[in-house]
Design an enzyme around this catalytic site. Structure first.
Site, short mmCIF file in Angstrom:
data_model
loop_
_atom_site.label_atom_id
_atom_site.label_comp_id
_atom_site.label_asym_id
_atom_site.label_seq_id
_atom_site.Cartn_x
_atom_site.Cartn_y
_atom_site.Cartn_z
N GLY A 127 16.66 -21.53 25.42
CA GLY A 127 17.66 -20.86 26.25
C GLY A 127 17.97 -19.45 25.78
O GLY A 127 17.94 -18.49 26.54
N ARG A 128 18.26 -19.33 24.48
CA ARG A 128 18.67 -18.02 23.96
C ARG A 128 17.50 -17.05 23.82
O ARG A 128 17.68 -15.91 23.39
CB ARG A 128 19.42 -18.19 22.64
N LYS A 142 18.45 -24.04 32.48
CA LYS A 142 17.18 -24.62 32.05
C LYS A 142 17.18 -26.13 32.26
O LYS A 142 16.26 -26.69 32.83
CB LYS A 142 16.96 -24.28 30.56
N GLU A 185 29.35 -26.63 33.17
CA GLU A 185 29.97 -25.40 33.67
C GLU A 185 29.18 -24.81 34.84
O GLU A 185 29.74 -24.41 35.86
CB GLU A 185 30.03 -24.34 32.54
N HIS A 215 38.31 2.52 14.65
CA HIS A 215 39.77 2.60 14.68
C HIS A 215 40.39 1.22 14.57
O HIS A 215 41.53 1.01 14.93
CB HIS A 215 40.21 3.31 15.96
N GLU A 270 23.20 -19.50 16.94
CA GLU A 270 22.72 -20.78 17.48
C GLU A 270 21.36 -21.13 16.87
O GLU A 270 21.03 -22.30 16.71
CB GLU A 270 22.65 -20.75 19.01
N LYS A 292 30.24 -31.73 23.77
CA LYS A 292 30.01 -32.04 25.20
C LYS A 292 30.35 -33.50 25.49
O LYS A 292 31.00 -33.82 26.48
CB LYS A 292 28.54 -31.80 25.57
#
Ligand SMILES: O=P(O)(O)OC[C@H]1O[C@H](O)[C@H](O)[C@@H](O)[C@@H]1O
Length: 546
Positions: free
Chosen positions: A266-267, A205, A211, A383, A352, A511
């Site tokens: 973004g999310r 965005k 990254e 389990h 977030e 960051k």
């Protein structure tokens, strides 16, 4: 507004908790044969059975009153109509516009955003069809076989989880998602593909994410090293971004940049062009069905009375445990292998969004906000961590998600899966009393004290709440509805907590510090200016050995 905890209804809910504390769910079911039916709701192809929650009619009425006192309905309407409810960034929050069909304009700053939304969808459709039909090929004229989708956070998890979930609808393109800046992530994917037939989709965005930029840069170097020329990049690299000029400057052909907008978080962005990899994986028609499933949930959220409103009920129930039972985490359990990624998706969405410590006016909140969200795939978790759900000291409300039909009806597998899911909700709810545990041990001939001692280990407190979410089958539409349900659940809680669910300032400091550390790591001789621990660690990394 008065501080949330000062509201009379908040105080009444505290009282309510004392009352509910005295009641057992087992008894509530025994007393009231209509409980399951009364505490169930259907919407957009989903059914929620919330009867195994620690509530009664009075609790529910009080929770709904809290929602009304917090003006949930007008806050919801403000979101849908494009008000700048993300106040710290002065932005509208309009992921719902991305899936809105029909002709209703949605205005942001005096402009209808819908024409742009529709134009971008049309561009995506054209692009996806050209790829699938082999009209758009790689630089040597061969059809694309693979897509490397690069992005992180909201520009990654949504598309990845949806692609995985819709595997039964997959076309022939193979999708490979890369998020981590760890070179291993990209290298391992590149080993599997051939540059001539690989499309790279870069999603960011902001177009500033370290990254994603590093991975795209390295993918481009790999592409050029394979024998392609700079001019061939245009045929193989596309980008999705709200920062179109930066994408063009990076070297992506302007025609290959798909826009998104600052009013899409973004999310919450898989419904935008960020969803392009999903459409490449399953076809544009299925992507449209995903959007319409979400739109059906939007309509329900907007129109259903609060008492029958699935996201509202789920949001209130979750808040009930966080704020009145001091529960600190919630678990999402997908009883469907295709939905195994959903817990991580909801974790990002919710944590977030609602991991905030100040109210909209900047004052610290004096109540718990977003819980820790975690989870996994059933039956696997049974389990492992279910032990803690059943007998641990923490109260962890659980959401069980189960399609009624499997895409892979293999022998008795689905019945076994479903039986396990239902039995877990039952075991959490009813528990096992000391008397029952003792009775089970009756034929072991133990001395009374040994019997008592062993039985105590077998006692399960019960009264552990859960929701069960059902759908006929996991389809693009039901997946869309399910994700939208959790988006709105997150909204409901944020609205009541009076926090901004749509910013994420907390991720920034790391960051900034990361860049400073990177500079020092790379400047091999420069003096170190961090704290002593960080300096020591940087020194070791510079040395490359202990
Ligand atoms: O899409 P991008 O701008 O590259 O951002 C990717 C992600 O990184 C950020 O740090 C945020 O925490 C996420 O909300 C965002 O989705």
């Amino acid at each position: 507004m008065t501080s949330l905890t000062q509201l009379p209804i908040w105080q009444a809910l505290k009282q309510q908790r004392q009352t509910i504390e005295q009641q057992s769910l087992r008894d509530a079911f025994a007393r009231d044969p209509g409980r399951a039916e009364r505490y169930s709701v259907k919407a957009a192809g989903l059914m929620l059975d919330y009867s195994k929650n620690r509530i009664d009619d009075t609790t529910l009425a009080a929770l709904l009153e809290l929602a009304r006192d917090c003006e949930l309905e007008s806050q919801r309407d403000a979101m849908f109509t494009g008000a700048a409810i993300n106040r710290t960034e002065n932005r509208a929050v309009l992921h719902t516009a991305l899936r809105a069909s029909g002709n209703t304009p949605v205005m942001v700053d005096g402009e209808d955003v819908m024409p742009e939304v529709r134009a971008t969808l049309a561009k995506m459709k054209g692009f996806v069809e050209q790829i699938h039909e082999g009209q758009r090929t790689g630089y040597t004229g061969k059809a694309f076989t693979d897509v490397i989708a690069i992005g992180i956070g909201g520009s990654f998890l949504g598309p990845k989880v949806a692609t995985e979930a819709l595997r039964p609808y997959a076309k022939s393109l193979r999708l490979h998602y890369v998020a981590n800046v760890d070179g291993t992530a990209l290298s391992e994917k590149l080993k599997k593909v051939n540059a001539e037939t690989t499309l790279v989709v870069m999603s960011s965005k902001s177009f500033t994410t370290q990254e994603t930029l590093a991975n795209t840069q390295s993918a481009r170097e790999w592409f050029l090293a394979s024998g392609a020329s700079q001019a061939d990049v245009a045929a193989h690299f596309v980008a999705i971004s709200s920062n179109v000029p930066a994408a063009v400057e990076f070297g992506i052909d302007a025609d290959n940049v798909f826009p998104m907008w600052d009013w899409v978080g973004g999310r919450y962005s898989l419904w935008s062009a960020i969803g392009l990899p999903i459409a490449l994986a399953v076809g544009f028609d299925h992507f449209e069905q995903l959007l319409s499933g979400a739109e059906a949930m939007d309509r329900h959220f907007r129109e259903a009375p609060l008492e029958q409103n699935m996201p509202v009920l789920m949001g209130l129930l979750s808040l009930w445990y966080s704020n009145f039972f001091d529960s600190q985490s919630q678990v999402i359990l997908s009883y469907d292998h295709y939905l195994r990624g959903l817990p991580a998706y909801i974790q990002q969405l919710d944590m977030e969004s609602n991991g905030k410590g100040v109210a909209l006016d900047g004052t610290p909140v004096d109540y718990r906000t977003g819980p820790v969200i975690w989870g996994g795939e059933g039956t696997n978790g049974q389990h492992a961590y279910h032990q803690l759900l059943h007998q641990g000291t923490a109260l962890i409300p659980a959401d069980f998600i189960l399609p009624l039909q499997s895409h892979n009806p293999l022998g008795r597998h689905h019945q076994m899966l479903a039986a396990n899911c239902l039995a877990q909700t039952q075991a959490l709810m009813q528990g096992k009393t000391l008397e029952e545990a003792k009775a089970e041990l009756a034929d072991r001939n133990l001395a009374p004290q040994a019997l008592e001692q062993l039985a105590r280990h077998k006692v399960m407190p019960g009264n552990r709440p859960s929701n069960t979410l059902l759908m006929d089958k996991l389809t693009p539409a039901t997946l869309g509805a399910l994700i939208a349900l959790y988006e709105h659940r997150t909204f409901v809680q944020g609205a009541i907590w009076q926090i901004n669910s749509f910013d994420q300032w907390g991720v920034e400091l790391g960051k900034v510090l990361g860049n400073a550390v990177l500079d020092e790591l790379e400047a091999e001789q420069a003096p170190l200016a961090q704290d002593a621990s960080t300096n020591q660690l940087i020194t070791l990394l510079r040395q490359g050995k202990l």
